[in-house]
Design a protein around this motif. Structure first.
Motif, PDB file in Angstrom:
ATOM      1  N   ARG A  90      -4.816  12.085  -8.360  1.00  0.00           N
ATOM      2  CA  ARG A  90      -6.062  12.640  -8.907  1.00  0.00           C
ATOM      3  C   ARG A  90      -7.266  12.147  -8.120  1.00  0.00           C
ATOM      4  O   ARG A  90      -8.181  12.906  -7.807  1.00  0.00           O
ATOM      5  CB  ARG A  90      -6.220  12.255 -10.374  1.00  0.00           C
ATOM      6  CG  ARG A  90      -5.358  13.032 -11.295  1.00  0.00           C
ATOM      7  CD  ARG A  90      -5.695  12.706 -12.726  1.00  0.00           C
ATOM      8  NE  ARG A  90      -4.811  13.402 -13.639  1.00  0.00           N
ATOM      9  CZ  ARG A  90      -4.835  13.238 -14.936  1.00  0.00           C
ATOM     10  NH1 ARG A  90      -5.685  12.386 -15.478  1.00  0.00           N
ATOM     11  NH2 ARG A  90      -4.010  13.903 -15.707  1.00  0.00           N
ATOM     12  N   ILE A  91      -7.271  10.867  -7.809  1.00  0.00           N
ATOM     13  CA  ILE A  91      -8.397  10.297  -7.072  1.00  0.00           C
ATOM     14  C   ILE A  91      -8.468  10.904  -5.670  1.00  0.00           C
ATOM     15  O   ILE A  91      -9.548  11.242  -5.197  1.00  0.00           O
ATOM     16  CB  ILE A  91      -8.276   8.764  -7.016  1.00  0.00           C
ATOM     17  CG1 ILE A  91      -8.527   8.189  -8.404  1.00  0.00           C
ATOM     18  CG2 ILE A  91      -9.254   8.164  -6.012  1.00  0.00           C
ATOM     19  CD1 ILE A  91      -8.248   6.704  -8.510  1.00  0.00           C
ATOM     20  N   SER A  92      -7.328  11.073  -5.027  1.00  0.00           N
ATOM     21  CA  SER A  92      -7.347  11.631  -3.680  1.00  0.00           C
ATOM     22  C   SER A  92      -7.803  13.097  -3.701  1.00  0.00           C
ATOM     23  O   SER A  92      -8.498  13.542  -2.795  1.00  0.00           O
ATOM     24  CB  SER A  92      -5.973  11.509  -3.019  1.00  0.00           C
ATOM     25  OG  SER A  92      -5.016  12.286  -3.714  1.00  0.00           O
ATOM     26  N   LYS A  93      -7.444  13.838  -4.746  1.00  0.00           N
ATOM     27  CA  LYS A  93      -7.909  15.229  -4.861  1.00  0.00           C
ATOM     28  C   LYS A  93      -9.418  15.279  -5.057  1.00  0.00           C
ATOM     29  O   LYS A  93     -10.107  16.081  -4.439  1.00  0.00           O
ATOM     30  CB  LYS A  93      -7.215  15.935  -6.027  1.00  0.00           C
ATOM     31  CG  LYS A  93      -5.776  16.297  -5.765  1.00  0.00           C
ATOM     32  CD  LYS A  93      -5.157  16.962  -6.982  1.00  0.00           C
ATOM     33  CE  LYS A  93      -3.679  17.229  -6.768  1.00  0.00           C
ATOM     34  NZ  LYS A  93      -3.044  17.812  -7.969  1.00  0.00           N
ATOM     35  N   GLU A  94      -9.943  14.405  -5.921  1.00  0.00           N
ATOM     36  CA  GLU A  94     -11.385  14.380  -6.161  1.00  0.00           C
ATOM     37  C   GLU A  94     -12.140  13.977  -4.903  1.00  0.00           C
ATOM     38  O   GLU A  94     -13.184  14.541  -4.591  1.00  0.00           O
ATOM     39  CB  GLU A  94     -11.700  13.416  -7.303  1.00  0.00           C
ATOM     40  CG  GLU A  94     -11.239  13.904  -8.652  1.00  0.00           C
ATOM     41  CD  GLU A  94     -11.437  12.864  -9.741  1.00  0.00           C
ATOM     42  OE1 GLU A  94     -11.980  11.789  -9.441  1.00  0.00           O
ATOM     43  OE2 GLU A  94     -11.033  13.136 -10.878  1.00  0.00           O
ATOM     44  N   THR A  95     -11.609  13.040  -4.171  1.00  0.00           N
ATOM     45  CA  THR A  95     -12.248  12.599  -2.937  1.00  0.00           C
ATOM     46  C   THR A  95     -12.219  13.710  -1.893  1.00  0.00           C
ATOM     47  O   THR A  95     -13.212  13.939  -1.201  1.00  0.00           O
ATOM     48  CB  THR A  95     -11.534  11.351  -2.379  1.00  0.00           C
ATOM     49  OG1 THR A  95     -11.511  10.345  -3.393  1.00  0.00           O
ATOM     50  CG2 THR A  95     -12.236  10.812  -1.154  1.00  0.00           C
ATOM     51  N   ALA A  96     -11.107  14.407  -1.795  1.00  0.00           N
ATOM     52  CA  ALA A  96     -10.993  15.499  -0.833  1.00  0.00           C
ATOM     53  C   ALA A  96     -11.968  16.626  -1.175  1.00  0.00           C
ATOM     54  O   ALA A  96     -12.597  17.208  -0.287  1.00  0.00           O
ATOM     55  CB  ALA A  96      -9.564  16.026  -0.803  1.00  0.00           C
ATOM     56  N   GLU A  97     -12.107  16.920  -2.467  1.00  0.00           N
ATOM     57  CA  GLU A  97     -13.042  17.970  -2.883  1.00  0.00           C
ATOM     58  C   GLU A  97     -14.490  17.562  -2.599  1.00  0.00           C
ATOM     59  O   GLU A  97     -15.314  18.390  -2.220  1.00  0.00           O
ATOM     60  CB  GLU A  97     -12.862  18.278  -4.368  1.00  0.00           C
ATOM     61  CG  GLU A  97     -11.571  18.989  -4.692  1.00  0.00           C
ATOM     62  CD  GLU A  97     -11.330  19.124  -6.192  1.00  0.00           C
ATOM     63  OE1 GLU A  97     -12.190  18.654  -6.980  1.00  0.00           O
ATOM     64  OE2 GLU A  97     -10.303  19.684  -6.577  1.00  0.00           O
ATOM     65  N   GLU A 121     -15.498  15.513  -0.208  1.00  0.00           N
ATOM     66  CA  GLU A 121     -15.726  15.415   1.230  1.00  0.00           C
ATOM     67  C   GLU A 121     -15.586  16.751   1.950  1.00  0.00           C
ATOM     68  O   GLU A 121     -15.995  16.879   3.086  1.00  0.00           O
ATOM     69  CB  GLU A 121     -14.760  14.409   1.839  1.00  0.00           C
ATOM     70  CG  GLU A 121     -15.036  12.984   1.423  1.00  0.00           C
ATOM     71  CD  GLU A 121     -14.037  12.005   2.009  1.00  0.00           C
ATOM     72  OE1 GLU A 121     -13.055  12.454   2.611  1.00  0.00           O
ATOM     73  OE2 GLU A 121     -14.246  10.797   1.852  1.00  0.00           O
ATOM     74  N   ALA A 122     -15.027  17.757   1.306  1.00  0.00           N
ATOM     75  CA  ALA A 122     -14.803  19.049   1.956  1.00  0.00           C
ATOM     76  C   ALA A 122     -16.095  19.677   2.476  1.00  0.00           C
ATOM     77  O   ALA A 122     -16.138  20.137   3.620  1.00  0.00           O
ATOM     78  CB  ALA A 122     -14.081  20.000   1.022  1.00  0.00           C
ATOM     79  N   PRO A 123     -17.185  19.719   1.723  1.00  0.00           N
ATOM     80  CA  PRO A 123     -18.415  20.316   2.259  1.00  0.00           C
ATOM     81  C   PRO A 123     -18.956  19.535   3.460  1.00  0.00           C
ATOM     82  O   PRO A 123     -19.507  20.115   4.380  1.00  0.00           O
ATOM     83  CB  PRO A 123     -19.404  20.244   1.088  1.00  0.00           C
ATOM     84  CG  PRO A 123     -18.583  20.072  -0.126  1.00  0.00           C
ATOM     85  CD  PRO A 123     -17.329  19.396   0.307  1.00  0.00           C
ATOM     86  N   ILE A 124     -18.797  18.243   3.446  1.00  0.00           N
ATOM     87  CA  ILE A 124     -19.282  17.429   4.569  1.00  0.00           C
ATOM     88  C   ILE A 124     -18.467  17.706   5.821  1.00  0.00           C
ATOM     89  O   ILE A 124     -19.010  17.839   6.917  1.00  0.00           O
ATOM     90  CB  ILE A 124     -19.227  15.933   4.200  1.00  0.00           C
ATOM     91  CG1 ILE A 124     -20.173  15.661   3.037  1.00  0.00           C
ATOM     92  CG2 ILE A 124     -19.569  15.053   5.392  1.00  0.00           C
ATOM     93  CD1 ILE A 124     -20.034  14.279   2.442  1.00  0.00           C
ATOM     94  N   LEU A 125     -17.151  17.821   5.659  1.00  0.00           N
ATOM     95  CA  LEU A 125     -16.288  18.046   6.811  1.00  0.00           C
ATOM     96  C   LEU A 125     -16.424  19.460   7.367  1.00  0.00           C
ATOM     97  O   LEU A 125     -16.278  19.679   8.563  1.00  0.00           O
ATOM     98  CB  LEU A 125     -14.820  17.773   6.430  1.00  0.00           C
ATOM     99  CG  LEU A 125     -14.489  16.331   6.053  1.00  0.00           C
ATOM    100  CD1 LEU A 125     -13.047  16.239   5.571  1.00  0.00           C
ATOM    101  CD2 LEU A 125     -14.716  15.400   7.222  1.00  0.00           C
ATOM    102  N   ASN A 126     -16.711  20.429   6.514  1.00  0.00           N
ATOM    103  CA  ASN A 126     -16.804  21.821   6.936  1.00  0.00           C
ATOM    104  C   ASN A 126     -18.204  22.235   7.369  1.00  0.00           C
ATOM    105  O   ASN A 126     -18.410  23.360   7.796  1.00  0.00           O
ATOM    106  CB  ASN A 126     -16.343  22.748   5.804  1.00  0.00           C
ATOM    107  CG  ASN A 126     -14.877  22.560   5.483  1.00  0.00           C
ATOM    108  OD1 ASN A 126     -14.093  22.165   6.347  1.00  0.00           O
ATOM    109  ND2 ASN A 126     -14.497  22.826   4.248  1.00  0.00           N
ATOM    110  N   SER A 127     -19.181  21.365   7.283  1.00  0.00           N
ATOM    111  CA  SER A 127     -20.551  21.730   7.616  1.00  0.00           C
ATOM    112  C   SER A 127     -20.767  21.711   9.122  1.00  0.00           C
ATOM    113  O   SER A 127     -20.016  21.109   9.883  1.00  0.00           O
ATOM    114  CB  SER A 127     -21.529  20.780   6.938  1.00  0.00           C
ATOM    115  OG  SER A 127     -21.370  19.489   7.477  1.00  0.00           O
ATOM    116  N   ASN A 128     -21.831  22.415   9.562  1.00  0.00           N
ATOM    117  CA  ASN A 128     -22.210  22.439  10.972  1.00  0.00           C
ATOM    118  C   ASN A 128     -22.804  21.098  11.362  1.00  0.00           C
ATOM    119  O   ASN A 128     -23.386  20.403  10.536  1.00  0.00           O
ATOM    120  CB  ASN A 128     -23.253  23.537  11.227  1.00  0.00           C
ATOM    121  CG  ASN A 128     -22.671  24.914  11.039  1.00  0.00           C
ATOM    122  OD1 ASN A 128     -21.470  25.110  11.182  1.00  0.00           O
ATOM    123  ND2 ASN A 128     -23.526  25.855  10.683  1.00  0.00           N
TER     124      ASN A 128
END
Length: 117
Positions: free
Chosen positions: A32-39, A41-48
């Motif tokens: 659960r913690i890893s899913k929340e962390t991935a969610e 961090e996703a906008p940060i990793l996918n941003s320009n």
């Protein structure tokens, strides 16, 4: 002897069951913690990269504001500690006066009388 054998068996069974329950619970919580962390961090990793540059000053502002909050909290705690120390000193003085008066009275005699018997 049977009680000792029963204790050892119960202890071993409890250890195994506790280990299994703890392992399963740990795995579920970690996923659960890893899913929340991935969610998160996703906008940060996918941003320009240009958007990331815009976010850096915001992060610095957030860090500066958090440092200010920490400093304010530290000062507040120091003030409270100073007040507590002052109160402790006052109580010590009051108790010293009370104990000093009792030392000259009959309080010590009763203690020594009890100690003799």
């Amino acid at each position: 002897m049977s009680q000792r054998d029963g204790f050892a068996a119960g202890f071993l069974a409890g250890s195994l069951v506790g280990g299994l329950v703890g392992g399963v619970l740990g795995a579920v919580l970690a996923s659960r913690i890893s899913k929340e962390t991935a969610e998160a961090e996703a906008p940060i990793l996918n941003s320009n990269p240009s958007e990331a540059k815009v976010d850096k000053p915001k992060k610095r502002q957030l860090e500066a504001s958090s440092e200010q909050r920490i400093e304010v909290a530290r000062r507040s705690l120091e003030d409270k500690i100073a007040q507590l120390n002052q109160t402790i000193d006052e109580v010590r003085q009051q108790l010293g006066n009370v104990n000093g008066n009792a030392a000259g009275g009959s309080g010590d005699r009763s203690l020594t009388r009890d100690a003799q018997y």
